[in-house]
Design an enzyme around this catalytic site. Structure first.
Site, PDB file in Angstrom:
ATOM      1  N   ASP B  25       0.775  -1.191   0.567  1.00 41.23           N
ATOM      2  CA  ASP B  25      -0.010   0.464   0.237  1.00 41.23           C
ATOM      3  C   ASP B  25       0.728   1.038  -0.028  1.00 41.23           C
ATOM      4  OD1 ASP B  25      -2.247  -1.780   0.504  1.00 41.23           O
ATOM      5  OD2 ASP B  25      -2.892  -1.437   2.323  1.00 41.23           O
ATOM      6  N   GLY B  77      -9.627 -10.104   7.599  1.00 38.78           N
ATOM      7  CA  GLY B  77      -9.916  -9.406   6.705  1.00 38.78           C
ATOM      8  C   GLY B  77      -9.750  -7.636   6.550  1.00 38.78           C
ATOM      9  N   HIS B 119       0.841   2.551  18.079  1.00 39.35           N
ATOM     10  CA  HIS B 119       0.357   1.371  19.676  1.00 39.35           C
ATOM     11  C   HIS B 119       0.949  -0.068  19.693  1.00 39.35           C
ATOM     12  CE1 HIS B 119      -3.934   0.371  21.004  1.00 39.35           C
ATOM     13  NE2 HIS B 119      -3.635  -0.886  21.238  1.00 39.35           N
ATOM     14  N   GLU B 120       1.302  -0.585  18.153  1.00 37.87           N
ATOM     15  CA  GLU B 120       1.160  -2.325  18.533  1.00 37.87           C
ATOM     16  C   GLU B 120       2.776  -1.722  19.609  1.00 37.87           C
ATOM     17  OE1 GLU B 120      -2.005  -2.528  17.628  1.00 37.87           O
ATOM     18  OE2 GLU B 120      -0.228  -4.229  18.245  1.00 37.87           O
ATOM     19  N   HIS B 123       2.929  -1.773  23.332  1.00 32.59           N
ATOM     20  CA  HIS B 123       2.078  -3.523  23.428  1.00 32.59           C
ATOM     21  C   HIS B 123       3.926  -3.930  23.621  1.00 32.59           C
ATOM     22  CE1 HIS B 123      -2.168  -3.377  23.784  1.00 32.59           C
ATOM     23  NE2 HIS B 123      -2.302  -3.641  22.577  1.00 32.59           N
ATOM     24  N   HIS B 129      -3.781  -2.806  27.338  1.00 33.57           N
ATOM     25  CA  HIS B 129      -4.902  -1.553  26.994  1.00 33.57           C
ATOM     26  C   HIS B 129      -5.455  -0.882  28.084  1.00 33.57           C
ATOM     27  CE1 HIS B 129      -5.702  -4.056  22.953  1.00 33.57           C
ATOM     28  NE2 HIS B 129      -5.209  -3.204  22.680  1.00 33.57           N
TER      29      HIS B 129
END
Lengths: 82, 378
Positions: B25, B77, B119-120, B123, B129
């Site tokens: 992308d 998906g 964000h990831e 983690h 969260h």
């Protein structure tokens, strides 16, 4: 008889909710037979847990606000029960 | 904010990362700079620093994938799950995976790659969260975030600094008088040559070394000991335990303190505990256990109490007749004051203060004398 539209839509939101609560709130997958009813204990509890965590009004019901948040893109890491 | 159970965090402040593959992308350099920018967000508020690898195993492996991609959490998906990441640790731990069924963009016309990466990576560094809807670590993607003036929320900063503290002040900047971390029993140093243990047990292939409020865990996958609060795994367990042993056939570790004992299975403390040690068959004269070890083959558990030991039949669930016996009679050369016992490689290791003795149960003799913390590769 074919399910009428309302029933179909209801089913779709139940599937979304079931998937969401299993993925992110540790709803046991074997609760399926109860989960078809929105008012089953474990599901209501998990809906409340999710509503509390995400700052929604804690109704225990799949109201439109709750369904709307469930449809939003999010991180795949569970919110509880890692 | 929240951390993960057991509060996993990196045991070092310099971490490596590798972008294993790319989404089609975006141009690669856009992904590269988004990931760098996301790492800088965390670097700015912690002592952590990051460097990039272009091959081999990095601490944080970053990849794009669709559907099933080799872990137990297939992507779904377009929409819903955008990405996921694992808490700190070796192997797949710390890695971040991005769902390539999303439309990844540099702006907000699709899913913004920088925002999700920041964000990831939170983690990957140990944050779970947050309930704060303004926080980066809130689980739901917020398309209205101001990307041009992105800032971590106070909640995010408090969370990551609870794990790693604030940035270290660089030498040219004025150093504020910093509080020395509490010395003393609060944080025993694992390589202190005088280190002794309260209890030692195996647990599903790992070894746990208990000391005061903490324990170290080592395993083949994680040679470097991890240091945790007992309460962060088992809130109902006391600190300063006396003895611990695993009955592998029950996948259960029994923990003793005073005249009580608890049972844990993995992370879960078992209901119905603590129980009184006298339910095992000890006479009332026994007030506490010093050490214990269970022999999986013989299905016998040995309890060491002062200079004697008892043997418990795991099948009959009763103490065997003819006990207690003098420890020195059956384990010649072993110090009668036993803090902990560990079985490994066919030997028994008797820990007493800062020393341990390796005992060959077949030859019935001590074969080596070691430092108690020799298991930590100091």
């Amino acid at each position: 008889y074919p399910l009428d539209r309302a029933a179909k839509e209801e089913d779709a939101s139940m599937d979304l909710a079931q998937q969401y609560l299993e993925n992110y709130y540790n709803l046991a997958k074997d609760v399926k037979q109860f989960a078809r009813r929105r008012d089953s204990g474990p599901v209501v509890k998990k809906i409340q847990e999710m509503q509390k965590f995400l700052g929604l009004e804690v109704t225990g019901k799949l109201d439109s606000n709750t369904l709307e948040v469930m449809a939003k893109p999010r991180c795949g890491v569970p919110d509880v029960g890692q | 904010f929240a951390t993960f159970p057991g509060e996993p965090k990196w045991w070092k402040t310099h971490l490596t990362y590798r972008i294993v593959n790319y989404t089609l992308d975006l141009p690669r350099k856009v992904v590269d700079s988004a990931i760098e920018k996301a790492l800088r967000v965390w670097e700015a508020v912690t002592p952590l620093t990051f460097s990039r690898l272009d091959e081999g195993e990095a601490d944080i492996m970053i990849l794009f994938a669709v559907g099933g991609h080799g872990d137990f959490f297939p992507f779904d998906g377009p929409g819903n799950t955008l990405a996921h990441a694992y808490p700190p640790g070796r192997g797949f731990k710390g890695d971040a995976h991005f769902d390539d069924d999303e439309q990844w963009t540099e702006d907000k016309s699709g899913i913004n790659i920088f925002l999700v990466a920041a964000h990831e990576l939170g983690h990957s560094l140990g944050l779970s969260h947050s309930r704060d809807a303004e926080a980066l670590m809130f689980p739901v993607y917020n398309p209205s975030t101001d990307l041009a003036h992105f800032r971590l929320s106070q909640d995010d900063v408090a969370g990551i600094q609870s794990l790693y503290g604030p940035p270290t002040v660089s030498p040219e900047e004025p150093t504020l008088p910093t509080e020395r971390p509490p010395a003393g029993p609060e944080t025993p140093a694992m390589c202190d040559p005088e280190l002794s243990f309260d209890a030692i047990s195996t647990l599903r292939g790992e070894k746990l070394f208990f000391k005061d409020r903490h324990f170290w865990r080592i395993s083949y996958q994680i040679p470097e000991p991890e240091f945790h609060l007992i309460s962060s795994f088992w809130p109902s367990l006391p600190s300063g335990v006396d003895a611990a042993y695993e009955v592998t056939s029950k996948d259960t570790v029994f923990i003793f303190k005073g005249n009580q004992f608890w049972a844990i299975r993995g992370n879960e403390a078992q209901a119905g505990y603590p129980k009184d040690i006298h339910t095992l068959g000890f006479p009332s004269t026994v007030r506490k256990i010093d050490a214990a070890i269970s022999d999986a083959e013989k299905k016998k558990t040995y309890f060491f109490v002062e200079d004697k030991y008892w043997r418990f039949d795991e099948q009959k669930q009763s103490m065997e007749p003819g006990f207690p016996r003098q420890t020195a009679d059956d384990f010649p050369g072993v110090d009668p004051k036993v803090d902990a016992v560990l079985e490994a490689f066919g030997f028994l290791y008797f820990f007493s203060g800062p020393s341990q003795l390796e005992f060959d149960p077949n030859a019935k003799q001590v074969t080596r004398a070691l430092k108690s913390n020799s298991w930590f590769n100091c």
